[in-house]
Write a protein that holds these residues in place. Sequence first.
Motif, mmCIF file in Angstrom:
data_model
loop_
_atom_site.group_PDB
_atom_site.id
_atom_site.type_symbol
_atom_site.label_atom_id
_atom_site.label_comp_id
_atom_site.label_asym_id
_atom_site.label_seq_id
_atom_site.Cartn_x
_atom_site.Cartn_y
_atom_site.Cartn_z
ATOM 1 N N GLY A 77 0.813 -1.215 0.000
ATOM 2 C CA GLY A 77 0.000 0.000 0.000
ATOM 3 C C GLY A 77 0.843 1.260 0.000
ATOM 4 O O GLY A 77 0.533 2.229 -0.700
ATOM 5 N N ARG A 78 1.950 1.257 0.779
ATOM 6 C CA ARG A 78 2.796 2.456 0.836
ATOM 7 C C ARG A 78 3.525 2.695 -0.479
ATOM 8 O O ARG A 78 3.644 3.841 -0.939
ATOM 9 C CB ARG A 78 3.825 2.301 1.983
ATOM 10 C CG ARG A 78 4.770 3.511 2.108
ATOM 11 C CD ARG A 78 4.001 4.765 2.484
ATOM 12 N NE ARG A 78 4.840 5.957 2.523
ATOM 13 C CZ ARG A 78 4.964 6.822 1.512
ATOM 14 N NH1 ARG A 78 4.292 6.615 0.375
ATOM 15 N NH2 ARG A 78 5.720 7.881 1.624
ATOM 16 N N THR A 100 2.486 1.749 -3.413
ATOM 17 C CA THR A 100 1.471 2.192 -4.370
ATOM 18 C C THR A 100 1.203 3.675 -4.220
ATOM 19 O O THR A 100 1.148 4.421 -5.203
ATOM 20 C CB THR A 100 0.166 1.398 -4.166
ATOM 21 O OG1 THR A 100 0.413 0.012 -4.436
ATOM 22 C CG2 THR A 100 -0.931 1.894 -5.104
ATOM 23 N N SER A 101 1.047 4.146 -2.966
ATOM 24 C CA SER A 101 0.778 5.573 -2.747
ATOM 25 C C SER A 101 1.975 6.427 -3.149
ATOM 26 O O SER A 101 1.806 7.555 -3.619
ATOM 27 C CB SER A 101 0.419 5.818 -1.280
ATOM 28 O OG SER A 101 1.514 5.507 -0.435
ATOM 29 N N ASP A 150 2.019 6.452 -7.159
ATOM 30 C CA ASP A 150 0.813 6.980 -7.794
ATOM 31 C C ASP A 150 0.545 8.430 -7.426
ATOM 32 O O ASP A 150 -0.409 9.023 -7.925
ATOM 33 C CB ASP A 150 -0.399 6.113 -7.393
ATOM 34 C CG ASP A 150 -1.566 6.297 -8.361
ATOM 35 O OD1 ASP A 150 -1.326 6.342 -9.577
ATOM 36 O OD2 ASP A 150 -2.708 6.412 -7.891
ATOM 37 N N ALA A 151 1.370 9.012 -6.549
ATOM 38 C CA ALA A 151 1.144 10.388 -6.116
ATOM 39 C C ALA A 151 1.573 11.375 -7.194
ATOM 40 O O ALA A 151 2.440 11.087 -8.024
ATOM 41 C CB ALA A 151 1.910 10.663 -4.823
ATOM 42 N N ASN A 210 -12.918 -1.150 -6.179
ATOM 43 C CA ASN A 210 -12.070 -0.429 -5.219
ATOM 44 C C ASN A 210 -10.612 -0.887 -5.297
ATOM 45 O O ASN A 210 -9.702 -0.123 -4.968
ATOM 46 C CB ASN A 210 -12.597 -0.624 -3.799
ATOM 47 C CG ASN A 210 -13.923 0.075 -3.580
ATOM 48 O OD1 ASN A 210 -14.266 1.031 -4.284
ATOM 49 N ND2 ASN A 210 -14.695 -0.393 -2.626
ATOM 50 N N GLU A 229 -8.671 1.463 -7.599
ATOM 51 C CA GLU A 229 -8.633 2.905 -7.356
ATOM 52 C C GLU A 229 -7.225 3.488 -7.323
ATOM 53 O O GLU A 229 -6.980 4.561 -7.867
ATOM 54 C CB GLU A 229 -9.378 3.234 -6.056
ATOM 55 C CG GLU A 229 -10.897 3.193 -6.207
ATOM 56 C CD GLU A 229 -11.595 3.680 -4.949
ATOM 57 O OE1 GLU A 229 -10.894 3.996 -3.967
ATOM 58 O OE2 GLU A 229 -12.837 3.747 -4.937
ATOM 59 N N PRO A 230 -6.219 2.798 -6.689
ATOM 60 C CA PRO A 230 -4.880 3.419 -6.657
ATOM 61 C C PRO A 230 -4.162 3.416 -8.001
ATOM 62 O O PRO A 230 -3.132 4.066 -8.139
ATOM 63 C CB PRO A 230 -4.113 2.540 -5.633
ATOM 64 C CG PRO A 230 -5.157 1.761 -4.915
ATOM 65 C CD PRO A 230 -6.271 1.596 -5.876
#
Length: 395
Positions: A95-96, A98-99, A102-103, A350, A353-354
Amino acid sequence: MSSIGLGKGDAYTAKVLFPQKPSDEQLADLDFEQFRMPQLANVPAIAGAKAAEFTGSARGDLQRVRSIEAMLSGTGYFSNGTEGQVPSLSGHGAGRITSLLDAEQMIGDDEQYAVAMALMAREQGIPARVVMGFYPEKYAPQETVEIKGSDVHAWVEIAFEDIGWVVFNPTPDEDEQPTPPEQEPKAVPQPQVLQPPPPGQEEADLPPQTAPEPQEVEEEPQTFWERWGQVIIIAGISLGSVLLLLSPLLLVALLKLRRRKKRAKNGTNGERMSGGWQEMLSHATDHRIATLNGATRRENASVLADGFPALALPVQSLAQRADAANFSNEEPTDEQVKKYWEDVIAHTQNMQEPLGFFGKMRVKYSPRSLIHELAAKTATTARTLQRKNRSKPWQ
């Protein structure tokens, strides 16, 4: 009795051998080392998409690695979340990462950038690993250097033939801090000055307007085809070529749609809810989240929660509802089945989404889940035939 552990004034002394630093000229003609790397699990889908984006038209093994390294270190910003720095989440899970990737503005520390580059390189088939060690601020060979915990650093190493592991550093400089965009200065109102009207002018003598003569618009019957016939033929050939190239993707999409309808409509209500759970596992497989064959629904729910932290509670609920539908004495109602499938479709959406546009397209047209299910059916059929052959009496 003396206590065990370190006390004030304790220290370690070590002799360090500095690794060689080959130049790009030395690496340019070398291939990557060919050996089997450990299999990765739960790799975020965006790592492969961003790796393809960052490498772009780079040619050669070294250029691909340098492209990924330069994009991370050149366009990202450094922050480990300490006081005075831009807020940044900790950790290096799926998750980290990916964020981070994708930021709009990549912000992270050396550990996160190193993990991101290693995952992206591995998605490109490049043998890469994350290494943690010490980077003292000042050091000199043959001299004693004091190393502290603040000197810990993470980087990436990639294996080249005849040389071994070579260091790459994708982390931006610590001085690279994101800054808010400059605000445009407000417009300063200016006093208005009334100008006197211009003096009157005599009207100029203009020639009388004459209407243009109508032109003949009739064309010969073959004029349209003479002009556009060749264009239409070329457009038709181009469209056919595009459809031919897209046909494998369309076939994958149709097979997935057929599979989903079969799971949602066929069998008892309990079997239809089981089909909804299988649909969740198939989507996870297309996201490269490896679920466990033969595991219980709750065990696979834990795997999905690790791959999609935001869906941890929903997938656990779906697993429990499917278990209740299959193992309780009461058959679920049509309304319960309908609600279950609505939740499944919402949560599979969902999952995406990322991801960016290309990441979503890659998941949508990925044949991974279809191949995985075909392999599982083939293995089951083979085991069934083996059992039948063993049960036959000897002739």
